[in-house]
Each structure stands twice: as structure tokens, then as C-alpha cells.
Design a protein around this motif. Structure first.
Motif, PDB file in Angstrom:
ATOM      1  N   CYS A   1      36.162  35.615  37.321  1.00 37.48           N
ATOM      2  CA  CYS A   1      34.258  35.112  37.469  1.00 37.48           C
ATOM      3  C   CYS A   1      34.521  34.107  38.962  1.00 37.48           C
ATOM      4  N   THR A   2      35.193  32.715  39.052  1.00 42.43           N
ATOM      5  CA  THR A   2      34.957  32.103  39.986  1.00 42.43           C
ATOM      6  C   THR A   2      36.460  32.389  41.216  1.00 42.43           C
ATOM      7  N   ARG A   3      37.352  33.835  40.501  1.00 47.16           N
ATOM      8  CA  ARG A   3      37.798  34.503  42.222  1.00 47.16           C
ATOM      9  C   ARG A   3      37.255  35.487  43.205  1.00 47.16           C
ATOM     10  N   SER A   4      36.599  35.906  41.889  1.00 46.37           N
ATOM     11  CA  SER A   4      36.400  37.237  42.555  1.00 46.37           C
ATOM     12  C   SER A   4      34.606  37.328  42.366  1.00 46.37           C
TER      13      SER A   4
ATOM     14  N   TRP B   1      33.084  40.480  41.981  1.00 49.28           N
ATOM     15  CA  TRP B   1      33.626  41.731  41.425  1.00 49.28           C
ATOM     16  C   TRP B   1      33.649  41.745  40.009  1.00 49.28           C
ATOM     17  N   PHE B   2      33.993  40.476  39.720  1.00 44.18           N
ATOM     18  CA  PHE B   2      34.714  40.453  38.253  1.00 44.18           C
ATOM     19  C   PHE B   2      33.631  39.383  37.493  1.00 44.18           C
ATOM     20  N   GLU B   3      33.256  38.443  38.371  1.00 47.15           N
ATOM     21  CA  GLU B   3      32.345  37.767  38.084  1.00 47.15           C
ATOM     22  C   GLU B   3      30.763  38.807  37.825  1.00 47.15           C
ATOM     23  N   LYS B   4      30.398  39.481  38.347  1.00 45.99           N
ATOM     24  CA  LYS B   4      29.505  40.571  37.827  1.00 45.99           C
ATOM     25  C   LYS B   4      29.382  41.580  37.072  1.00 45.99           C
ATOM     26  N   ALA B   5      30.864  42.044  36.933  1.00 47.83           N
ATOM     27  CA  ALA B   5      31.066  42.733  35.516  1.00 47.83           C
ATOM     28  C   ALA B   5      30.660  42.651  34.011  1.00 47.83           C
ATOM     29  N   LEU B   6      31.374  41.181  34.108  1.00 51.27           N
ATOM     30  CA  LEU B   6      31.333  40.340  33.443  1.00 51.27           C
ATOM     31  C   LEU B   6      30.613  39.195  33.290  1.00 51.27           C
ATOM     32  N   THR B   7      29.482  38.812  33.659  1.00 49.89           N
ATOM     33  CA  THR B   7      27.960  38.047  33.442  1.00 49.89           C
ATOM     34  C   THR B   7      27.094  39.056  33.698  1.00 49.89           C
ATOM     35  N   GLY B   8      26.788  39.634  33.939  1.00 51.70           N
ATOM     36  CA  GLY B   8      25.580  41.329  34.032  1.00 51.70           C
ATOM     37  C   GLY B   8      25.558  41.731  32.837  1.00 51.70           C
ATOM     38  N   GLN B   9      24.536  42.833  33.253  1.00 54.48           N
ATOM     39  CA  GLN B   9      24.353  43.898  32.163  1.00 54.48           C
ATOM     40  C   GLN B   9      25.343  44.793  31.729  1.00 54.48           C
TER      41      GLN B   9
ATOM     42  N   GLU C   1      31.257  45.848  29.591  1.00 55.74           N
ATOM     43  CA  GLU C   1      32.148  44.701  30.324  1.00 55.74           C
ATOM     44  C   GLU C   1      31.950  43.231  29.455  1.00 55.74           C
ATOM     45  N   ALA C   2      30.793  43.097  30.419  1.00 47.78           N
ATOM     46  CA  ALA C   2      30.009  41.797  29.547  1.00 47.78           C
ATOM     47  C   ALA C   2      30.469  41.590  27.993  1.00 47.78           C
ATOM     48  N   THR C   3      29.461  42.322  27.518  1.00 45.87           N
ATOM     49  CA  THR C   3      29.687  42.226  26.283  1.00 45.87           C
ATOM     50  C   THR C   3      31.282  42.963  25.355  1.00 45.87           C
ATOM     51  N   SER C   4      32.154  43.730  26.063  1.00 46.91           N
ATOM     52  CA  SER C   4      32.776  43.914  24.980  1.00 46.91           C
ATOM     53  C   SER C   4      34.446  43.313  25.263  1.00 46.91           C
ATOM     54  N   GLY C   5      34.097  43.076  26.732  1.00 46.39           N
ATOM     55  CA  GLY C   5      34.475  42.335  26.503  1.00 46.39           C
ATOM     56  C   GLY C   5      36.818  42.865  27.577  1.00 46.39           C
ATOM     57  N   VAL C   6      36.216  44.138  27.781  1.00 41.63           N
ATOM     58  CA  VAL C   6      37.499  45.017  28.230  1.00 41.63           C
ATOM     59  C   VAL C   6      36.791  45.308  29.156  1.00 41.63           C
ATOM     60  N   ILE C   7      37.647  45.904  30.513  1.00 43.85           N
ATOM     61  CA  ILE C   7      37.011  46.515  32.023  1.00 43.85           C
ATOM     62  C   ILE C   7      38.344  47.580  32.347  1.00 43.85           C
ATOM     63  N   THR C   8      37.806  48.974  32.531  1.00 39.70           N
ATOM     64  CA  THR C   8      38.381  49.857  32.367  1.00 39.70           C
ATOM     65  C   THR C   8      38.591  50.381  34.262  1.00 39.70           C
TER      66      THR C   8
ATOM     67  N   PHE D   1      37.913  44.790  45.488  1.00 37.34           N
ATOM     68  CA  PHE D   1      37.199  43.222  44.372  1.00 37.34           C
ATOM     69  C   PHE D   1      36.747  42.454  45.090  1.00 37.34           C
ATOM     70  N   ALA D   2      36.288  42.461  46.175  1.00 38.64           N
ATOM     71  CA  ALA D   2      35.892  41.339  46.938  1.00 38.64           C
ATOM     72  C   ALA D   2      36.638  40.032  47.349  1.00 38.64           C
ATOM     73  N   LEU D   3      37.842  40.540  47.857  1.00 35.83           N
ATOM     74  CA  LEU D   3      38.712  39.286  48.356  1.00 35.83           C
ATOM     75  C   LEU D   3      38.895  39.265  49.453  1.00 35.83           C
ATOM     76  N   SER D   4      38.375  38.708  50.123  1.00 32.52           N
ATOM     77  CA  SER D   4      38.301  39.338  51.672  1.00 32.52           C
ATOM     78  C   SER D   4      38.997  38.138  52.223  1.00 32.52           C
ATOM     79  N   PRO D   5      39.901  36.923  50.938  1.00 29.02           N
ATOM     80  CA  PRO D   5      40.759  36.323  51.780  1.00 29.02           C
ATOM     81  C   PRO D   5      42.473  37.397  51.791  1.00 29.02           C
TER      82      PRO D   5
END
Length: 281
Positions: free
Chosen positions: A40-43, A45-53, A56-63, A113-117
Motif C-alpha cells: 500500500c505504501t508503494r503502489s 493500485w494496491f492501496e485502493k484495493a486493500l483500503t477501500g470498500q 479484497e480489503a476484508t478478505s485479504g485476497v487479491i485475484t 499498477f500505477a508504478l511510474s518509476p
């Protein structure tokens, strides 16, 4: 090893062992036991997936279904290590003559994944490879025939699913157009490439037309491999090899780095280095 390297080394150990993981990422038949704090601190995309509604934010599983497991591995490893050596991503069993396709794939997954670098690494690697090949092609020291299939495959991927009306040129698309446009005098003499343009890449043809229109350059004379001023033939290692379309008469003019330093040009051409020159070295 400095402090940042030590932290990244520790993060890589967490990636390899899965210790203290609190999220699982799945793609195809592969899964990774990862860490929300790092993701979440480096992407974004993952921040939104794991902290939003999202579920994945509740299940802890991202497919992830948009990419192959190999590409997801590139992203995850970059997030944990900050390193991406594109030339070695495929491994020895999948070595190719160029990195054209890999650069495009890394750029695509990094953009998703919004990783511009990481996207910048891919674009810079691609541009550097183009810059290496251009002088050899322009000076007729290298043929594109051996790696042409890989170039065509990369172009197919770049233009895949883009409608013919789309004029929004992305950075990766612009890099391919610039490369082909700069060496067009040679690509257009290659039957396999012209056949590819006609049958599979109409939008690239349109992009090339726009590029020629923007530069006012519609001539198709091959570039003399000798410097137009000193008549010497620059070597493959020549730095600062230039091409220029002289306004009168309308023709391609070549200039090696020695003559460029001297600026010993005919009357009326003293300023062409600053205005119309492309450095190919």
C-alpha cells in the motif's frame, strides 16, 4: 550497503519467506504471501484495493486476471526490491535478440499498477536500445532482418485494441513511432516490414504519416553513410552522428561529430544543429 539497501534486502527476505504476511495475491496458478504495509505504501493500485470498500480489503485476497503470472511477479519483485533489470527478466531459457516486447509488457503492467518509476525504467530501456540500433542501421552497418519479427510483435502489442480514430499517442507508442520514423528510409525498403504495415499495422502507418507531416519530410532518399562535409565514414562507435534535411536543395545531409564540433557548414546552415538535427549517437 547503505541504509536503504538494507531495508530493501529485508523486504526481499519477507517476499521470499512469506513471514508475517497478511495478504495473498493470486494470478493463474501462482500465489504470493505478501504484506499490506509494503504494497500500500508503494503502489496506489494496491492501496485502493486493500483500503477501500472492495471485497479484497476484508478478505485479504487479491485475484489478478489482467496479466500473466510472470508479469505480476515482475511487479511484486520491483515493489519489494526497487530493482528491475529488464534484460534478465525472461531468464536464459527465454532469451530474445531484443528487449522490445519485454519493455512493452513491463511498461503496461507498471502503468496498470500505477508504478511510474517502473514504467520509466521500461521506457528508458527501450529508448536506449533504439538509440543503440539507429546509428548502425542509418550507416548501413547492420540489417534489421534478424530482429524484425520481434519488432513487429512488439508493435502488434502496442497497437492491440486501439481504434483507428485514436490519436492519443502514449509514451511507449511514441517511442516506437520515433524509431521507425527516424530509420524509415531503411525499414521501407524491407519487404517484410512494408507487408506488415499494409496487413497488420494500419494505425502505425497513420502515425508515421503524422510524424512525416509534422517534420515536413516526405522524401525517401537513403542517407549517405559518409559525412557530407569531410567525406569520412563514421564508425559504429561514432558519437554525435547527425542527419538533417537541408532546405536547398531538399536532401538528406549527414554530419559526423568532428564536423559538428567545427560547425564548418555551408552558408545558411550554421544553425541547423540547434533547430532540425537528430542526434543518433
Amino acid at each position: 550497503m547503505d541504509k536503504n539497501d538494507r531495508f530493501l534486502s529485508s523486504d526481499e527476505k519477507l517476499l521470499e519467506t512469506g513471514l508475517f504476511s497478511d495478504v495473498v495475491v493470486k494470478c493463474g496458478d501462482k500465489e504470493w504471501k505478501l504484506h499490506k504495509a509494503i504494497l500500500c505504501t508503494r503502489s496506489v493500485w494496491f492501496e485502493k484495493a486493500l483500503t477501500g470498500q472492495f471485497e479484497e480489503a476484508t478478505s485479504g485476497v487479491i485475484t489478478i486476471q489482467d496479466f500473466q503470472p510472470e508479469a505480476v511477479e515482475w511487479v511484486i519483485r520491483y515493489i519489494y526490491t526497487g530493482v528491475c533489470d529488464i534484460a534478465t527478466l525472461r531468464g536464459p531459457e527465454k532469451m530474445t535478440m531484443t528487449n522490445f516486447v519485454t519493455c512493452f509488457e513491463v511498461h503496461s503492467v507498471a502503468d496498470f499498477f500505477a508504478l511510474s518509476p517502473l514504467a520509466k525504467i521500461a521506457l528508458d530501456t527501450l529508448t536506449a536500445e533504439f538509440d543503440t540500433k539507429l546509428p548502425a542501421i542509418q550507416l548501413q552497418q547492420e540489417s534489421c532482418k534478424e530482429w524484425l519479427p520481434e519488432l513487429c510483435e512488439a508493435i502488434r502489442l502496442v497497437y492491440e485494441d486501439i481504434p483507428i480514430s485514436d490519436t492519443a499517442v502514449t509514451s511507449i507508442r511514441k517511442a516506437f513511432v520515433s524509431f521507425i520514423h527516424t530509420a524509415r528510409y531503411y525499414f521501407m525498403k524491407e519487404p517484410r516490414f512494408t507487408k506488415f504495415l499494409d496487413e497488420e499495422a494500419p494505425l502505425l502507418s497513420l502515425d508515421l504519416f503524422r510524424a512525416m507531416r509534422a517534420t515536413g519530410d516526405f522524401i525517401a532518399h537513403p542517407l549517405d553513410p559518409y559525412c557530407s562535409f569531410c567525406k569520412n565514414k563514421p564508425s559504429r562507435a561514432e558519437k554525435g552522428y547527425y542527419t538533417h534535411i537541408a532546405p536547398e536543395p531538399l536532401k538528406l545531409t549527414a554530419c559526423c561529430s568532428n564536423c559538428a564540433v567545427k560547425k564548418d557548414f555551408p552558408s545558411g546552415m550554421q544553425d541547423w544543429l540547434a533547430k532540425d538535427t537528430r542526434a543518433l549517437g
